[in-house]
Design a protein around this motif. Structure first.
Motif, short mmCIF file in Angstrom:
data_model
loop_
_atom_site.label_atom_id
_atom_site.label_comp_id
_atom_site.label_asym_id
_atom_site.label_seq_id
_atom_site.Cartn_x
_atom_site.Cartn_y
_atom_site.Cartn_z
N ALA A 44 0.83 -1.21 0.00
CA ALA A 44 0.00 0.00 0.00
C ALA A 44 0.86 1.26 0.00
CB ALA A 44 -0.93 -0.02 1.21
N VAL A 45 1.87 1.29 0.86
CA VAL A 45 2.73 2.48 0.95
C VAL A 45 3.48 2.69 -0.35
CG1 VAL A 45 4.71 3.48 2.13
CG2 VAL A 45 2.93 2.34 3.47
N LEU A 46 4.09 1.63 -0.88
CA LEU A 46 4.87 1.77 -2.11
C LEU A 46 3.99 2.16 -3.29
CD1 LEU A 46 7.39 -1.21 -1.91
CD2 LEU A 46 7.85 1.20 -1.54
N SER A 47 2.86 1.49 -3.43
CA SER A 47 2.02 1.73 -4.61
C SER A 47 1.41 3.13 -4.59
CB SER A 47 0.92 0.67 -4.68
OG SER A 47 0.11 0.70 -3.51
N ILE A 48 0.94 3.58 -3.44
CA ILE A 48 0.36 4.93 -3.38
C ILE A 48 1.43 5.99 -3.62
CG2 ILE A 48 -0.77 6.59 -1.88
CD1 ILE A 48 -2.28 4.30 -0.59
N ALA A 49 2.62 5.80 -3.02
CA ALA A 49 3.71 6.76 -3.21
C ALA A 49 4.13 6.82 -4.68
CB ALA A 49 4.90 6.39 -2.33
N ILE A 50 4.31 5.67 -5.31
CA ILE A 50 4.74 5.66 -6.71
C ILE A 50 3.63 6.13 -7.62
CG2 ILE A 50 5.48 4.14 -8.59
CD1 ILE A 50 7.03 2.52 -6.56
N GLY A 51 2.38 5.78 -7.33
CA GLY A 51 1.27 6.27 -8.14
C GLY A 51 1.16 7.78 -8.12
N VAL A 52 1.32 8.38 -6.94
CA VAL A 52 1.30 9.85 -6.85
C VAL A 52 2.50 10.44 -7.58
CG1 VAL A 52 1.45 11.79 -5.25
CG2 VAL A 52 -0.03 9.86 -4.71
N ALA A 53 3.67 9.80 -7.43
CA ALA A 53 4.87 10.31 -8.10
C ALA A 53 4.73 10.25 -9.61
CB ALA A 53 6.10 9.52 -7.65
N ILE A 54 4.05 9.23 -10.13
CA ILE A 54 3.86 9.10 -11.58
C ILE A 54 3.05 10.26 -12.12
CG2 ILE A 54 2.63 7.74 -13.32
CD1 ILE A 54 3.62 5.23 -11.92
N ARG A 55 2.03 10.67 -11.39
CA ARG A 55 1.22 11.79 -11.85
C ARG A 55 1.85 13.15 -11.49
NH1 ARG A 55 -0.35 9.60 -15.43
NH2 ARG A 55 -2.45 8.86 -15.91
N TYR A 56 2.73 13.17 -10.52
CA TYR A 56 3.36 14.44 -10.10
C TYR A 56 4.54 14.79 -11.00
CZ TYR A 56 4.92 18.07 -6.84
OH TYR A 56 5.28 19.27 -6.27
N PHE A 57 5.36 13.79 -11.34
CA PHE A 57 6.55 14.01 -12.16
C PHE A 57 6.36 13.31 -13.50
CE2 PHE A 57 8.05 13.90 -7.73
CZ PHE A 57 8.59 15.17 -7.61
N ALA A 58 6.49 14.07 -14.58
CA ALA A 58 6.33 13.49 -15.91
C ALA A 58 7.45 12.50 -16.21
CB ALA A 58 6.32 14.59 -16.96
N ALA A 59 8.65 12.75 -15.72
CA ALA A 59 9.77 11.86 -15.98
C ALA A 59 9.54 10.50 -15.33
CB ALA A 59 11.07 12.48 -15.48
N VAL A 60 9.00 10.49 -14.11
CA VAL A 60 8.72 9.22 -13.42
C VAL A 60 7.67 8.43 -14.19
CG1 VAL A 60 7.84 8.20 -11.30
CG2 VAL A 60 9.35 10.17 -11.19
N GLU A 61 6.69 9.11 -14.73
CA GLU A 61 5.66 8.42 -15.51
C GLU A 61 6.26 7.76 -16.75
OE1 GLU A 61 1.50 9.39 -17.95
OE2 GLU A 61 2.48 10.94 -16.74
N LYS A 62 7.13 8.46 -17.46
CA LYS A 62 7.72 7.92 -18.68
C LYS A 62 8.64 6.74 -18.39
CE LYS A 62 7.49 12.36 -21.10
NZ LYS A 62 8.29 13.47 -21.71
N LEU A 63 9.31 6.75 -17.23
CA LEU A 63 10.30 5.72 -16.92
C LEU A 63 9.69 4.48 -16.25
CD1 LEU A 63 13.27 7.92 -15.61
CD2 LEU A 63 13.08 6.78 -17.83
N THR A 64 8.59 4.64 -15.55
CA THR A 64 8.06 3.53 -14.75
C THR A 64 6.73 2.98 -15.23
OG1 THR A 64 6.96 5.05 -13.20
CG2 THR A 64 9.24 4.40 -12.69
N LEU A 65 5.84 3.82 -15.73
CA LEU A 65 4.49 3.36 -16.05
C LEU A 65 4.46 2.26 -17.12
CD1 LEU A 65 1.53 3.62 -15.41
CD2 LEU A 65 1.36 5.51 -17.05
N PRO A 66 5.25 2.35 -18.19
CA PRO A 66 5.22 1.22 -19.15
C PRO A 66 5.64 -0.11 -18.54
CG PRO A 66 6.22 3.17 -20.14
CD PRO A 66 6.07 3.47 -18.68
N THR A 67 6.66 -0.10 -17.68
CA THR A 67 7.10 -1.34 -17.05
C THR A 67 6.05 -1.88 -16.10
OG1 THR A 67 9.40 -0.60 -17.18
CG2 THR A 67 8.92 -2.40 -15.67
#
Length: 315
Positions: A129-152
């Motif tokens: 829960a902690v990891l997924s919510i933190a990374i999910g928020v980071a994906i929408r907050y930082f465009a670079a995080v979305e491009k690097l992590t969301l496809p994987t």
């Protein structure tokens, strides 16, 4: 002497009542019987539902439709607790030269097994829960995080948790770690995607109002978006709780020396249907109780959500 102060006194009384004095009817708590009535009603409905299911099972057994050797009725596998509980001493049985009766009492073995499996579910669920919510928020907050992590994350999300079992054993060996890893990996990818979907579903009006009031991007996420997605994320957490119980049983059956999953495997290997259904009933009860506790926490944490909302319906 005239007493012209009566209207004023009445006004003062009304004001005091409106202000919420102890004598005001609005501040009086319901009596204990009134508060217990909904709880007893839900408890009665639950018992009726379970009793109906067990009753149909018993009728099938009485009519010789269900083979008692393969599908023993509830009164058989639930009525012999000491006989079933002695098989829960799986931790001692893995040691060479240790007999069935060595170790804790049957009741103690059941308690140890329940605590072991429950702890793995709780720890894995919290980490996921902690990891997924933190990374999910980071994906929408930082465009670079979305491009690097969301496809994987999207690529790995459909992979069955069972496929990760060899990886868990390769990385962590035998013990609690592979079971917790299995729970985390089974929930993580889906909860990240759920977090992103919850963020995308936040009302644009709330965000526009915050921007109009001069809120920064960080303040919008911290004070608008995250509180707005919490009700939905707690519902996702409740649904994934059942998935955590499923996955931990698979992990325990192969990668841990003791646990409810190990008892299921023992029952299968010894062809003991009564032990199988006894353990299934125990797992179902644990899942029901853990979901009930999570609903109570949900009700306390989401104090701003009306109790008539769907996220709290039935509490």
């Amino acid at each position: 002497m005239s007493t012209a102060s009566h209207p004023a006194d009445a006004g003062d009384t009304d004001g005091a009542a409106a202000a919420g004095t102890p004598n005001a009817p609005a501040t009086r708590r319901l009596p204990l019987a009134g508060r217990l009535a909904p709880v007893l009603s839900r408890l009665g409905t639950t018992l009726l539902s379970v009793g109906l299911f067990c009753g149909i099972w018993e009728i099938l057994w009485a009519l010789d439709i269900a083979d008692p050797k393969l599908l023993p009725p509830p009164h058989i596998f639930l009525g012999s607790f000491p006989e079933q509980a002695k098989f829960f001493n799986t931790a001692q049985r893995w040691q060479i030269g240790v007999g069935l009766n060595t170790g804790p009492s049957p009741q103690g073995a059941v308690l140890i097994t329940i605590l072991a499996s429950g702890a793995r579910v709780l720890v894995g669920l919290l980490i996921a829960a902690v990891l997924s919510i933190a990374i999910g928020v980071a994906i929408r907050y930082f465009a670079a995080v979305e491009k690097l992590t969301l496809p994987t994350i999207t690529l790995l999300s459909p992979v069955s948790p069972i496929a990760w079992l060899p990886v868990a054993i390769f990385l962590f060996g035998i013990g609690n770690a592979p079971a917790i890893f299995m729970v985390v990996i089974a929930l993580f990818f889906h909860m990240v995607l759920a977090t992103i979907a919850q963020i995308d579903g936040v009302s644009r009006n709330l965000i526009n109002v915050a921007r109009t009031m001069g809120a920064s991007k960080r303040q919008i996420y911290g004070r608008v978006i995250v509180p707005a997605i919490l009700p939905g994320m707690l519902m996702v957490l409740r649904l994934n709780l059942f998935g955590a119980w499923m996955v931990v049983l698979v992990a325990e059956s192969t990668g841990v020396g003791y646990g409810l999953g190990q008892v299921i495997m023992l029952a299968r290997n010894t062809f003991n249907p009564s032990l199988v259904f006894f353990t299934i009933a125990l797992i179902g009860l644990l899942g029901f109780l853990s979901d009930w506790v999570l609903r109570l926490l949900q009700k306390k944490l989401l104090y701003w959500v009306p109790q008539t909302a769907g996220v709290l319906r039935g509490l």
